[in-house]
Design a protein around this motif. Sequence first.
Motif, PDB file in Angstrom:
ATOM      1  N   ILE A   1     -14.069  -7.881 -29.154  1.00  0.00           N
ATOM      2  CA  ILE A   1     -13.112  -8.450 -28.209  1.00  0.00           C
ATOM      3  C   ILE A   1     -11.851  -7.589 -28.272  1.00  0.00           C
ATOM      4  O   ILE A   1     -11.264  -7.432 -29.334  1.00  0.00           O
TER       5      ILE A   1
ATOM      6  N   PHE B   1     -18.262 -14.755 -26.173  1.00  0.00           N
ATOM      7  CA  PHE B   1     -18.871 -13.603 -26.849  1.00  0.00           C
ATOM      8  C   PHE B   1     -20.113 -14.026 -27.609  1.00  0.00           C
ATOM      9  O   PHE B   1     -21.152 -13.356 -27.551  1.00  0.00           O
TER      10      PHE B   1
ATOM     11  N   GLU C   1     -12.856 -17.005 -25.149  1.00  0.00           N
ATOM     12  CA  GLU C   1     -13.416 -15.656 -25.257  1.00  0.00           C
ATOM     13  C   GLU C   1     -14.366 -15.563 -26.455  1.00  0.00           C
ATOM     14  O   GLU C   1     -15.439 -14.958 -26.373  1.00  0.00           O
TER      15      GLU C   1
END
Length: 815
Positions: A728, A745, A741
């Motif tokens: 990330i 992921f 996020e």
Amino acid sequence: MAIISTTSALDASISALRANQQALGVISNNIANANSTGYSQELIKESPDVTGGNLQGVNMNQVTRAADNFLITASRNQFSSVGTTEVLNDYYQRIQSYYGTPDGASDTTASGNSINDALNQFFTSVNTLSSNTATASSRTAAINQGVALATNISTLASNLENTRFQADQDIATGITYINSQLQALQSTNTAIQNATRAGSSTAPLLDQRDSTLQNIAEYMNVNVSIQADGEASVSTGGSGITLLTPTVRYQLGYNPAGSVQDFTSNSTLQPITVSQINLDGSLTLTSAQLVSGGISGVTSGNGAITSKINQGKLAGLLQMRDSSIPQLITQVNNVASNITNSVNAIQNNGAGFPPPNTLTGTRGITSTQKFAMTGSVMIGVTDASGNPVASPYPNQPGGVPPLTLNLGTLDGGQPTVQDIVNAINSYYGPPPHEVSLGDLNNIQLQSVSDAAATGSNYTFNLQLSNYGANNSAVQVTGVTVSGAGSSVISGVPSSTTNINAGTVGNSGNMTVNFGGAGPWTLNATVQSTDTVTGVVSTDTITYQINPAASGLEGTISNFTNGSFGGNAAIVLPNTTQPIARAQIVDANGNPAAPGTAGFLQIKTNNSSNGIAINELDSSQIAQINPTNGGVLANTDTGRGFSDFFQLNDFFVRDSSGNSTALNMQVNSAIQQNPALISTGQLTPSNPPSNPSAIPSYTYGLSIGNNQAAINLAALQSQQVSFAAASGIPALNVTLSDYSSEVISFAAQSISAASLNATNENDVYTGLQQQAQSISGVNIDQQMSNMLLYQNSYEASAKIITTVQSIFTALENALS
């Protein structure tokens, strides 16, 4: 001639009968094993028996198997890829449940249990608290949601660490299995050799050999070399480390981690080795490393684990243990540390109601550590009602103003921890006799030098407190020092210093040189001009400086001359008791010896009073190297004073100021006493009702003050800077967006693992089908062959019967 022809026919028929019988046995075996995994159909190899140019019957050559070695090799190599992706998919499927179900993902009426949901629920409770700071239930609810958030994150981290440990255990199990298969393959090699020498069929043994090789390939890709007699030699794929030859067997060795703590503490893991087995069963002392030892999760440099296994279940397990799971843990740690730091910054910039009587930091420090700091911090003391504590001086009717400590000027902006302790104690310690001059409430001498000795220079300044009605322009018009040979070196200011009403400032540094033996007296003539009325007040104040080898830096000396010829006046306190005290304490709360490790503590003298801190613009920007005065690398936290020393944390941080997802938890003191959650900030007290009275420069708290709670609620929509973390990139987003996020992921990794496993399995299935089309048993074909050989058998038997009848007839005729 007829007898010879008849005998030849009999011999041919007998050989045909035997051949057909053997063929029928092979066919029966094929049909019986039609569904047996790894079985290759056996083939009958016949040839004519020709003697002297005459056909004498049929020969049955060795039974062989139907197999394509190219497809077998391709299938075996692909099976290693399948092993890799199946492990990754299996582990990612386990991990999927750890991240929870987002709100409404499967049931629109149910709340989710992901990090994001826990974070949103925490902020919902904080929003409620910001509107109801006086309600105990609102504080408790916010703390409980904080506990739930910390538990959610720490449980996720714990599950990931345990899964890493399980991968390590599976590696050890896989190595044991590989060793057993190498031993089995060695036995099969011996059997093939013996069968070849005996002229027996090796077809079943070759199937057994290939099946064992397939088992090994499932765990690690291998290179296989087949000898002329069918024996197999095996080495590791790519690296070519020998595992088995027709004469020597090797053994893999691995000592797995003892517990999950080996991973959470970043302990060094053992290597995976390959050692030759001696004839007596012992292992050679020298061995090759298949996988190096090191620290799981370290991908480069010292401690990094390198592997020569690039396919198979072991490769997948190593990837999960040393790369994939550590990657996820790094991301979750990034979530935890940013939530912790963001919430703690706000918690430290406020106070609960009533404020605590003791604030003890959790950052490990020593008295001699020196930090570069900027800005100022406000440290206030209030009573149980949030009002400023009463002042011991009659000229401060509103109470004791908070200490506004200018960290940027304390020891040139590079104070030691002891300097900070001294500055706090100088302000809140036992009240001294003060000397007032004009608008100035007190004029004190503050040491800049750490030592005072004969023949040495001594630097100081005058600390000037103005709690009067108007600003004051202050000038030091003269300095003298006692002792033969003593002199004023430099720094007596020629210009004035403006000290605004309600503030504390200093005159600027001055330096003298001490002659003769101490103690020394230092006389400073000070002039204070009221900038509104123009009234000028002046007097000479005498201070005593005692010899000291060290420890003077930041200390305060009060006047020693009790009679003044000018405008100064003595102000006597009504008590000698301190208001508060700063010190460095050990883990048990006892005073730490100078220079030893401990924690900063600020404590009120009266247990009914409390400490409240406003960070203002304070910031820690570096730690100073004590040897050369340089800046130590990577020591800039940018945190405010209280946040840096971790005096009032909501989420726990370690003694280095760090936090991890695994150890995330709410401060136990706050859990036990919900009043400690910061809801308000120090705010100026109400002005006196009499407009002609001296203004109040005090600050206090109230139960309805909700500024800290408002700041915490606003954090939900504020963007936070996140460093890049394993897949990330660096982002500037809200805490909720970043946690999304992280969840995304993981979801993408899970999906990719499933897709890869499906694709690799499809390729393997295709190769298996091709191989099966060659080696597999076709029942229809086998039944047709059976009928053919049965008919041939019967025909051969009929010939034998006919020949027997002929011989019987001839015998009867001759007799």
